[in-house]
Design a protein around this motif. Structure first.
Motif, PDB file in Angstrom:
ATOM      1  N   PHE A 467      32.836  12.235  20.976  1.00  0.00           N
ATOM      2  CA  PHE A 467      34.115  11.717  20.474  1.00  0.00           C
ATOM      3  C   PHE A 467      34.182  10.198  20.535  1.00  0.00           C
ATOM      4  CE2 PHE A 467      35.159  16.090  21.668  1.00  0.00           C
ATOM      5  CZ  PHE A 467      35.715  16.516  20.478  1.00  0.00           C
ATOM      6  N   ARG A 468      33.411   9.599  21.431  1.00  0.00           N
ATOM      7  CA  ARG A 468      33.425   8.149  21.536  1.00  0.00           C
ATOM      8  C   ARG A 468      32.633   7.486  20.423  1.00  0.00           C
ATOM      9  NH1 ARG A 468      31.203   8.640  26.233  1.00  0.00           N
ATOM     10  NH2 ARG A 468      29.641   7.152  25.506  1.00  0.00           N
ATOM     11  N   HIS A 469      31.563   8.149  19.971  1.00  0.00           N
ATOM     12  CA  HIS A 469      30.704   7.499  18.981  1.00  0.00           C
ATOM     13  C   HIS A 469      30.405   8.339  17.746  1.00  0.00           C
ATOM     14  CE1 HIS A 469      27.495   5.262  17.136  1.00  0.00           C
ATOM     15  NE2 HIS A 469      26.671   6.291  17.279  1.00  0.00           N
ATOM     16  N   VAL A 470      29.919   9.564  17.939  1.00  0.00           N
ATOM     17  CA  VAL A 470      29.394  10.336  16.809  1.00  0.00           C
ATOM     18  C   VAL A 470      30.440  10.546  15.724  1.00  0.00           C
ATOM     19  CG1 VAL A 470      28.361  12.535  16.116  1.00  0.00           C
ATOM     20  CG2 VAL A 470      27.659  11.450  18.254  1.00  0.00           C
ATOM     21  N   VAL A 471      31.682  10.869  16.109  1.00  0.00           N
ATOM     22  CA  VAL A 471      32.705  11.135  15.093  1.00  0.00           C
ATOM     23  C   VAL A 471      33.046   9.882  14.290  1.00  0.00           C
ATOM     24  CG1 VAL A 471      33.747  13.043  16.358  1.00  0.00           C
ATOM     25  CG2 VAL A 471      34.622  10.730  16.697  1.00  0.00           C
ATOM     26  N   HIS A 472      32.716   8.705  14.832  1.00  0.00           N
ATOM     27  CA  HIS A 472      33.009   7.453  14.134  1.00  0.00           C
ATOM     28  C   HIS A 472      31.794   6.902  13.385  1.00  0.00           C
ATOM     29  CE1 HIS A 472      36.944   7.118  15.984  1.00  0.00           C
ATOM     30  NE2 HIS A 472      36.407   7.322  17.161  1.00  0.00           N
ATOM     31  N   CYS A 473      30.638   7.525  13.554  1.00  0.00           N
ATOM     32  CA  CYS A 473      29.404   7.003  12.961  1.00  0.00           C
ATOM     33  C   CYS A 473      28.878   7.989  11.919  1.00  0.00           C
ATOM     34  CB  CYS A 473      28.356   6.779  14.061  1.00  0.00           C
ATOM     35  SG  CYS A 473      26.766   6.199  13.435  1.00  0.00           S
ATOM     36  N   ARG A 474      28.882   7.585  10.684  1.00  0.00           N
ATOM     37  CA  ARG A 474      28.441   8.473   9.603  1.00  0.00           C
ATOM     38  C   ARG A 474      26.975   8.850   9.772  1.00  0.00           C
ATOM     39  NH1 ARG A 474      30.107   7.129   3.494  1.00  0.00           N
ATOM     40  NH2 ARG A 474      32.111   7.549   4.487  1.00  0.00           N
ATOM     41  N   ASP A 475      26.135   7.899  10.170  1.00  0.00           N
ATOM     42  CA  ASP A 475      24.702   8.183  10.331  1.00  0.00           C
ATOM     43  C   ASP A 475      24.471   9.240  11.407  1.00  0.00           C
ATOM     44  OD1 ASP A 475      24.131   6.330   8.384  1.00  0.00           O
ATOM     45  OD2 ASP A 475      23.634   4.720   9.791  1.00  0.00           O
ATOM     46  N   CYS A 476      25.097   9.045  12.567  1.00  0.00           N
ATOM     47  CA  CYS A 476      24.849   9.966  13.682  1.00  0.00           C
ATOM     48  C   CYS A 476      25.461  11.344  13.425  1.00  0.00           C
ATOM     49  CB  CYS A 476      25.395   9.381  14.990  1.00  0.00           C
ATOM     50  SG  CYS A 476      24.419   7.980  15.595  1.00  0.00           S
ATOM     51  N   SER A 477      26.631  11.391  12.796  1.00  0.00           N
ATOM     52  CA  SER A 477      27.236  12.692  12.502  1.00  0.00           C
ATOM     53  C   SER A 477      26.371  13.459  11.502  1.00  0.00           C
ATOM     54  CB  SER A 477      28.660  12.520  11.970  1.00  0.00           C
ATOM     55  OG  SER A 477      28.674  11.765  10.763  1.00  0.00           O
ATOM     56  N   ASN A 478      25.787  12.749  10.521  1.00  0.00           N
ATOM     57  CA  ASN A 478      24.888  13.405   9.565  1.00  0.00           C
ATOM     58  C   ASN A 478      23.615  13.881  10.249  1.00  0.00           C
ATOM     59  OD1 ASN A 478      26.634  13.039   7.417  1.00  0.00           O
ATOM     60  ND2 ASN A 478      25.691  11.110   6.759  1.00  0.00           N
ATOM     61  N   VAL A 479      23.120  13.086  11.204  1.00  0.00           N
ATOM     62  CA  VAL A 479      21.910  13.473  11.933  1.00  0.00           C
ATOM     63  C   VAL A 479      22.161  14.729  12.756  1.00  0.00           C
ATOM     64  CG1 VAL A 479      20.461  12.797  13.900  1.00  0.00           C
ATOM     65  CG2 VAL A 479      20.769  11.227  11.987  1.00  0.00           C
ATOM     66  N   VAL A 480      23.309  14.791  13.440  1.00  0.00           N
ATOM     67  CA  VAL A 480      23.639  15.970  14.242  1.00  0.00           C
ATOM     68  C   VAL A 480      23.738  17.211  13.350  1.00  0.00           C
ATOM     69  CG1 VAL A 480      25.421  17.051  15.675  1.00  0.00           C
ATOM     70  CG2 VAL A 480      24.754  14.681  16.097  1.00  0.00           C
ATOM     71  N   LYS A 481      24.399  17.061  12.206  1.00  0.00           N
ATOM     72  CA  LYS A 481      24.503  18.181  11.268  1.00  0.00           C
ATOM     73  C   LYS A 481      23.123  18.624  10.786  1.00  0.00           C
ATOM     74  CE  LYS A 481      29.062  16.937   9.410  1.00  0.00           C
ATOM     75  NZ  LYS A 481      29.792  16.460   8.211  1.00  0.00           N
ATOM     76  N   ALA A 482      22.260  17.651  10.466  1.00  0.00           N
ATOM     77  CA  ALA A 482      20.917  17.979   9.973  1.00  0.00           C
ATOM     78  C   ALA A 482      20.107  18.708  11.038  1.00  0.00           C
ATOM     79  CB  ALA A 482      20.198  16.699   9.538  1.00  0.00           C
ATOM     80  N   PHE A 483      20.154  18.219  12.274  1.00  0.00           N
ATOM     81  CA  PHE A 483      19.403  18.876  13.355  1.00  0.00           C
ATOM     82  C   PHE A 483      19.937  20.281  13.627  1.00  0.00           C
ATOM     83  CE2 PHE A 483      17.835  14.597  14.874  1.00  0.00           C
ATOM     84  CZ  PHE A 483      16.488  14.905  14.731  1.00  0.00           C
ATOM     85  N   GLU A 484      21.251  20.455  13.525  1.00  0.00           N
ATOM     86  CA  GLU A 484      21.809  21.793  13.740  1.00  0.00           C
ATOM     87  C   GLU A 484      21.379  22.742  12.624  1.00  0.00           C
ATOM     88  OE1 GLU A 484      26.012  21.342  14.332  1.00  0.00           O
ATOM     89  OE2 GLU A 484      25.757  21.149  16.502  1.00  0.00           O
TER      90      GLU A 484
END
Length: 545
Positions: A467-484
């Motif tokens: 909640f501190r970073h991933v939800v605010h970072c398009r790159d990291c949120s896309n990476v998490v989705k891709a890895f999942e």
């Protein structure tokens, strides 16, 4: 000074001119207190060495290493304050690349809640985050045909904040003129969205910070954004404190090692009503050939940059910048945009390190300091005294911290609240806690529940890296989705491969299918590890050295 403080604080918050205490008041307040401190000092000396965090009572040998707490003007009862209005400043609101295309975004500057979104033409708009109908948050609404719609009753607003649709109005009725939202001026500059908070004074474009290094040829930067659970002044104080890096961030990367901790030198070259600047570096490096120290600059309201120039063996000059754009986002909360960049090309293994790995490492750095800074925030609130009564600032490590808190003394009267070196003004109203946060964070969380959540049932936690970073970072949120996605796909392939291995009769096919299963399980584990790196907090391991 304890008796003198309320009187000074009242003067500081009621005037923008230099204030001088009457001599009678000064002596009546200071002499008894100093005499009492003198008696206390004598009493403690009978038991052993005295311990004070007040410069007036330092032992002679301590004065060579500890920064003076009171200037001559302060001892005379004088203090410089300057005209300052926190609303007449530009605040870093968000990274342009991370603004969602299909949802409004709720943000806060001090105690002012705003909503940021892209209209039908892709232009950025910013309103006060409340519907004029019944005060529902517009950031919990949706974008409908390029307009911002409140999801409580369906009122819709165009890019100028004017209400253009109220479903409940009779067919021939006109929309009231007062059915409009308060708008804010915003500007996109060098990849950052800035907001002007004043509605009385036209925006001063010249106050938007400009960073020269970011326009140099070949300059590349890595930008991250973080929401943090402590006051913005404590965050800035931490960011301008190079002395803590080798200790708190030991081995976090190759630049931080606890054995490198040592005395630093500082040279303040500039003090203005809007900040300060100067050189700093390791004391042991002074005098070395071709050594260039770091140059730090703080500029109101909350911009900090650290620059360095290095000439390589071929004589080419390279520019390095660490830029910290800090926004106060409520009592005990702040949001930080970090931008590290340089003109030197990545070489070797550095070329293959993905940005998401660097982002999670940055999150780890903030988590390493989080416990210290949150407790510091709590103590400052409880003690309700200026930092000079609590801090023991060293000349060889804390010069920038002292400069920043003294700058707060000059301008704090123009802020909603502040913690200064000699003054303090706590929030006049308690912080309101949102018990059911929604909007942008909820939207992300529903699609990608954080660790600890159960399906779509979740509780946004500002102390959690997700909640501190991933939800605010398009790159990291896309990476998490891709890895999942990959994790699920590899799990299915492993299951199918195992089933075929059981059914087939040939040994070679069995071996091949079992090998495939093993590789898929290894890939699944790697995906799980990458997801955990992006969503799981760093936990410090205390050890005996």
């Amino acid at each position: 000074m304890a008796l003198q403080q309320p009187f000074l604080s009242e003067l500081l918050h009621s005037s923008s001119k230099r204030t001088t205490l009457p001599k009678s008041s000064l002596f009546s307040l200071q002499i008894p207190q100093r005499f009492n401190l003198y008696l206390q000092n004598k009493q403690f000396k009978k038991q052993g060495r005295s311990c004070y965090a007040i410069a007036e009572n330092l032992e002679a040998e301590d004065q060579s290493v500890i920064l003076e707490n009171s200037s001559l003007d302060e001892l005379r009862g004088q203090r410089e304050i300057v005209g300052y209005d926190w609303t007449e400043e530009w605040y870093p609101l968000y990274l342009t690349k991370n603004v969602p295309d299909d949802a409004p975004l709720g943000l806060t500057v001090f105690d002012k809640q705003v909503v940021l979104y892209k209209d039908g033409s892709g232009e950025l708009r910013c309103f006060e985050d409340r519907c004029p109908h019944r005060l529902a948050k517009l950031s919990e609404g949706q974008l409908y045909d390029g307009k911002l719609e409140c999801l409580y009753h369906g009122w819709q607003f165009d890019g100028d904040g004017k209400c253009v649709k109220i479903p409940q109005l009779p067919e021939n009725a006109k929309i009231p003129r007062s059915a409009c939202t308060k708008t804010y001026e915003i500007r996109d500059s060098q990849g950052v969205i800035w907001i002007w908070m004043s509605h009385r004074t036209p925006p001063n474009i010249n106050k938007i910070p400009w960073f020269e290094n970011f326009e140099r040829k070949g300059f590349r930067d890595i930008s991250t954004i973080h929401e943090l659970p402590y006051d913005h002044s404590i965050l800035l104080e931490n960011l301008m404190d190079p002395a803590h890096v080798p200790i708190s961030h030991d081995r976090t990367d190759f630049t931080a090692k606890r054995e490198d901790a040592g005395p630093l030198f500082f040279e303040v070259t500039e003090r203005t009503n809007r900040g300060f600047a100067g050189w700093w570096g390791k004391e042991k490096d002074q005098g070395k050939a071709n050594y260039t120290p770091n140059f730090l600059r703080f500029e109101a309201p909350c911009v900090l940059q650290n620059n360095r120039e290095i000439v390589d063996e071929s004589g080419e000059k390279h520019y390095f910048s660490g830029l910290f754009l800090c926004r106060p986002s409520g009592q005990g909360k702040s949001m930080l945009i970090v931008r590290f960049g340089n003109t030197r090309k990545r070489t070797g293994i550095l070329k293959f390190i993905p940005n998401w790995f660097l982002h999670q490492n940055a999150s780890k750095v903030f988590e390493q300091d989080m416990g210290f800074l949150s407790s510091q925030n709590e103590i400052l609130m409880k003690e309700n005294v200026p930092t000079k009564k609590l801090y023991l600032n060293l000349k060889s490590s804390d010069t920038w911290v002292a400069e920043y808190r003294k700058w707060m003394d000059k301008v704090g009267h123009g802020m909603p609240y502040h913690f200064g070196h000699s003054t303090i003004f706590l929030p006049q109203q308690p912080a309101v806690v949102e018990h059911a946060p929604a909007g942008f964070v909820a939207n992300f969380s529903a699609a990608q529940p954080a660790k600890g959540g159960i399906g779509d049932i979740y509780a946004p936690n500002p102390a959690n890296r997700y909640f501190r970073h991933v939800v605010h970072c398009r790159d990291c949120s896309n990476v998490v989705k891709a890895f999942e996605t990959w994790k699920k796909a590899l799990s299915v392939i492993a299951l199918v491969s195992t089933a075929f291995a059981i059914l087939v009769s040939g040994r070679q096919w069995k071996a091949l299918l079992l090998l495939s299963t093993s590789l898929c399980l290894a890939g699944e584990y790697a995906c799980s590890t990458a997801i955990a790196m992006n969503t799981t907090n760093f936990i410090r391991t205390h050890r005996r050295l």
